[in-house]
Design an enzyme around this catalytic site. Structure first.
Site, PDB file in Angstrom:
ATOM      1  N   LYS A 115      38.289  28.382  -5.466  1.00 12.82           N
ATOM      2  CA  LYS A 115      37.134  27.570  -5.813  1.00 12.82           C
ATOM      3  C   LYS A 115      36.028  28.387  -6.467  1.00 12.82           C
ATOM      4  O   LYS A 115      35.332  27.900  -7.362  1.00 12.82           O
ATOM      5  CB  LYS A 115      36.599  26.876  -4.558  1.00 12.82           C
ATOM      6  CG  LYS A 115      37.589  26.000  -3.810  1.00 12.82           C
ATOM      7  CD  LYS A 115      38.067  24.838  -4.648  1.00 12.82           C
ATOM      8  CE  LYS A 115      38.840  23.836  -3.803  1.00 12.82           C
ATOM      9  NZ  LYS A 115      40.058  24.389  -3.214  1.00 12.82           N
ATOM     10  N   GLU A 202      28.032  25.085  -1.078  1.00 17.35           N
ATOM     11  CA  GLU A 202      27.728  24.249  -2.235  1.00 17.35           C
ATOM     12  C   GLU A 202      26.702  23.212  -1.813  1.00 17.35           C
ATOM     13  O   GLU A 202      26.835  22.595  -0.741  1.00 17.35           O
ATOM     14  CB  GLU A 202      29.024  23.568  -2.693  1.00 17.35           C
ATOM     15  CG  GLU A 202      28.966  22.911  -4.049  1.00 17.35           C
ATOM     16  CD  GLU A 202      30.355  22.409  -4.449  1.00 17.35           C
ATOM     17  OE1 GLU A 202      31.033  23.094  -5.227  1.00 17.35           O
ATOM     18  OE2 GLU A 202      30.751  21.334  -3.944  1.00 17.35           O
ATOM     19  N   HIS A 237      37.062  12.674   3.545  1.00 19.16           N
ATOM     20  CA  HIS A 237      37.324  13.527   2.371  1.00 19.16           C
ATOM     21  C   HIS A 237      38.734  13.378   1.807  1.00 19.16           C
ATOM     22  O   HIS A 237      39.135  14.170   0.959  1.00 19.16           O
ATOM     23  CB  HIS A 237      37.056  15.011   2.691  1.00 19.16           C
ATOM     24  CG  HIS A 237      35.715  15.278   3.288  1.00 19.16           C
ATOM     25  ND1 HIS A 237      34.536  15.022   2.617  1.00 19.16           N
ATOM     26  CD2 HIS A 237      35.360  15.766   4.507  1.00 19.16           C
ATOM     27  CE1 HIS A 237      33.513  15.353   3.400  1.00 19.16           C
ATOM     28  NE2 HIS A 237      33.980  15.797   4.536  1.00 19.16           N
ATOM     29  N   ARG A 294      48.177  21.003 -11.109  1.00 21.60           N
ATOM     30  CA  ARG A 294      49.443  20.316 -10.839  1.00 21.60           C
ATOM     31  C   ARG A 294      49.305  18.859 -11.227  1.00 21.60           C
ATOM     32  O   ARG A 294      48.238  18.417 -11.642  1.00 21.60           O
ATOM     33  CB  ARG A 294      49.774  20.408  -9.345  1.00 21.60           C
ATOM     34  CG  ARG A 294      48.622  19.918  -8.468  1.00 21.60           C
ATOM     35  CD  ARG A 294      48.982  19.750  -7.019  1.00 21.60           C
ATOM     36  NE  ARG A 294      47.825  19.542  -6.174  1.00 21.60           N
ATOM     37  CZ  ARG A 294      47.181  18.402  -5.999  1.00 21.60           C
ATOM     38  NH1 ARG A 294      47.575  17.327  -6.665  1.00 21.60           N
ATOM     39  NH2 ARG A 294      46.152  18.302  -5.192  1.00 21.60           N
TER      40      ARG A 294
END
Length: 507
Positions: A115, A202, A237, A294
């Site tokens: 990330k 974040e 999530h 992917r």
């Protein structure tokens, strides 16, 4: 390229094999012990056992998969999604074994799979990113430094695993008092799920939409972004409903986001199919979130509104072909598509997985309906893997027609023997916020809280009758065992007496 080994299972393995069959390519399936009679095994041209059941012994065993590739004569490998799909070591091992890996290069998988390095790539490409830490917060970073880094980002913030995805290793922190515990929990979960305890911080975008851009990129420098997918309907999530195009989305925003996604892919040197995910705030400002290197679970909605077979293009790109698609066609939706992920879960028991045998199955059809499934009657949904059994997709000329078709198809869909999320979807698609297209990542959890335990499957007289019959049968058998040595007929009389009492209560 003549034969493709599909290094996966379930519906995605069947989906890939269908594309291969249309292209005249041979297919090789791999299977664990419990998957011996699975649909993907019987659909393939050839199938080979992995021996074992746990993912670590089967679908994650690179050595076993490469041995099967050599034994079967396969010359290419498609990883699907999940398992080894974003594992750079697997991609590298395939290349070293002389196999074509149908996906991006190992170094790009490694770069965009982290990330933090993916954020660096997005920044270099000029894409907007959510404010956050630029380097991983590893386990050796002291609590005081953790606190300083978080204070610099600001609250509320998200603690996220550097590796992996799917909501694992993710915690929301509203203030400094809960930070250290949240970091420890996220690290522990990330280590268990991905083998990497590093996290990063974040800034929390309040009530964001989760919108993503599908990409195809060939080996000759062409990158084509597609019309966006709306993935905001999430539970803890995890995506549960996706659609394309995103409702209440302007053409200008679509093109700006597509341009940003393509810029990130070019900066990464990306090839094959991939997806750039963004968060969009209430003012339509968007921020780079991550890249999935992917094929996505939700790729069918893009196929339905563009007419492009993404899996076939993955194969063609891996063969070195040039993209010949019209960029304008890819960005211009034809109609609207909605996808529901059907899981073997009990929505009335907090969506707990409920593996078991499928005793009956009625799959919907008709105009605009597509069902990507990996199960059939008699299949035992195993405990070892993700519990998704199919993806139901509805297409319409506009969003309302797609929604109504989905409701019709959900009403036709029947899975016997195990509980599924079908009743939940029938409820969700009728909710006023969903009907209006007023979506964000917090909406579903809030809607579920407002239900206050109201069942998705209401108890009917038929349910009561079935329960009474089961109880009476159980009482009869118990009485029979308890009076095994008694005179003939005693057990039967006792059991039927119990049944009679229950019937009287029922009345």
């Amino acid at each position: 390229m003549k034969t493709i080994l599909v290094a996966n299972r379930g519906e995605i393995a069947v989906r890939i094999m269908r594309a291969c069959r249309e292209m005249g390519l041979g297919t090789v399936a791999i299977y664990s012990d419990v998957d011996r009679e699975a649909r993907h095994v019987r659909y393939a041209d050839r199938a080979f056992p992995l021996v074992g059941n746990a993912p670590s012994d089967t679908y994650l065993r690179i050595d076993k998969i490469l041995d099967i590739a050599r034994l079967s004569g396969a010359d290419a490998v498609h990883p699907g999604y999940g398992f080894l799909a974003e594992n750079e070591a697997f991609a590298q091992a395939c290349l070293e074994a002389g196999l074509t890996f149908i996906g991006p290069s190992p170094d790009v998988i490694a770069r965009m799979g982290s990330k933090t390095t993916a954020r660096d790539c997005a920044i270099a490409a000029g894409a907007p990113v959510v404010p956050g830490t630029q380097t991983p917060v590893t386990p050796d970073v002291a609590d005081a430094e953790v606190q300083r880094l978080a204070d610099a980002v600001g609250y509320p913030l998200m603690v996220k695993a550097v590796a992996g995805g799917g909501g694992k290793g993710m915690r929301e922190v509203r203030d400094a008092a809960t930070l250290v515990d949240a970091v420890r929990t996220a690290r522990s979960e990330a280590l268990g799920a991905f083998g990497d305890a590093a996290v990063y911080f974040e800034r929390r975008v309040l009530r964001p939409r989760h919108v993503e851009i599908q990409l195809l990129a060939d080996q000759h420098g062409t990158v084509i972004p597609f019309v966006e997918r709306e993935c905001s309907v999430q539970r803890r999530h995890q995506k549960v409903i996706e659609e394309s195009p995103a409702p209440r989305f302007s053409d200008d925003l679509r093109r700006r986001m597509a341009d940003a996604a393509a810029a990130v892919a070019r900066a990464a040197g990306y090839t094959n199919a991939g997806t750039i995910e963004f968060l969009v705030d209430a003012d339509d400002a968007f921020y780079f979130l991550e890249m999935n290197t992917r094929l996505q679970v939700e790729h069918p909605v893009t196929e339905m509104v563009t007419g492009v077979d993404l899996v076939q293009w993955q194969i063609r790109i891996a063969r070195g072909e040039r993209l010949t698609l019209s960029p304008e066609q890819a960005l211009t939706p034809r109609g609207h598509a909605i996808e529901c992920r059907v899981y073997a879960e009990d929505p009335d028991q907090r969506f707990m997985p409920r593996p078991g045998r499928i005793t009956s199955l009625a799959v919907p059809g008709g105009p605009g309906i597509r069902d990507d499934s990996g199960v059939e009657v008699g299949f035992e949904v195993p405990i070892y893997y993700d519990s998704m059994i199919s993806k139901l997709i509805a297409w319409g000329t506009d969003r309302e027609q797609a929604r109504c078709r989905m409701l019709r198809a959900l009403g036709e869909y029947h899975v016997g023997g195990i509980p599924t999320t079908l009743p939940f979807f029938r409820w969700m698609l009728e909710q006023p916020a969903f009907v209006r297209g007023e979506l964000d990542t917090t909406m579903l959890d809030a809607e579920l809280e407002r239900r206050v335990g109201e069942p998705f499957v209401p108890v009917t007289d038929a349910h009561l009758d079935a329960a009474l019959l089961a109880t009476a049968s159980s009482a009869f058998l118990a009485a029979r065992r308890a009076t095994h040595a008694a005179l003939p007929g005693t057990a039967a009389r006792s059991g039927w007496a119990t049944a009679a009492r229950l019937g009287a209560l029922r009345k």
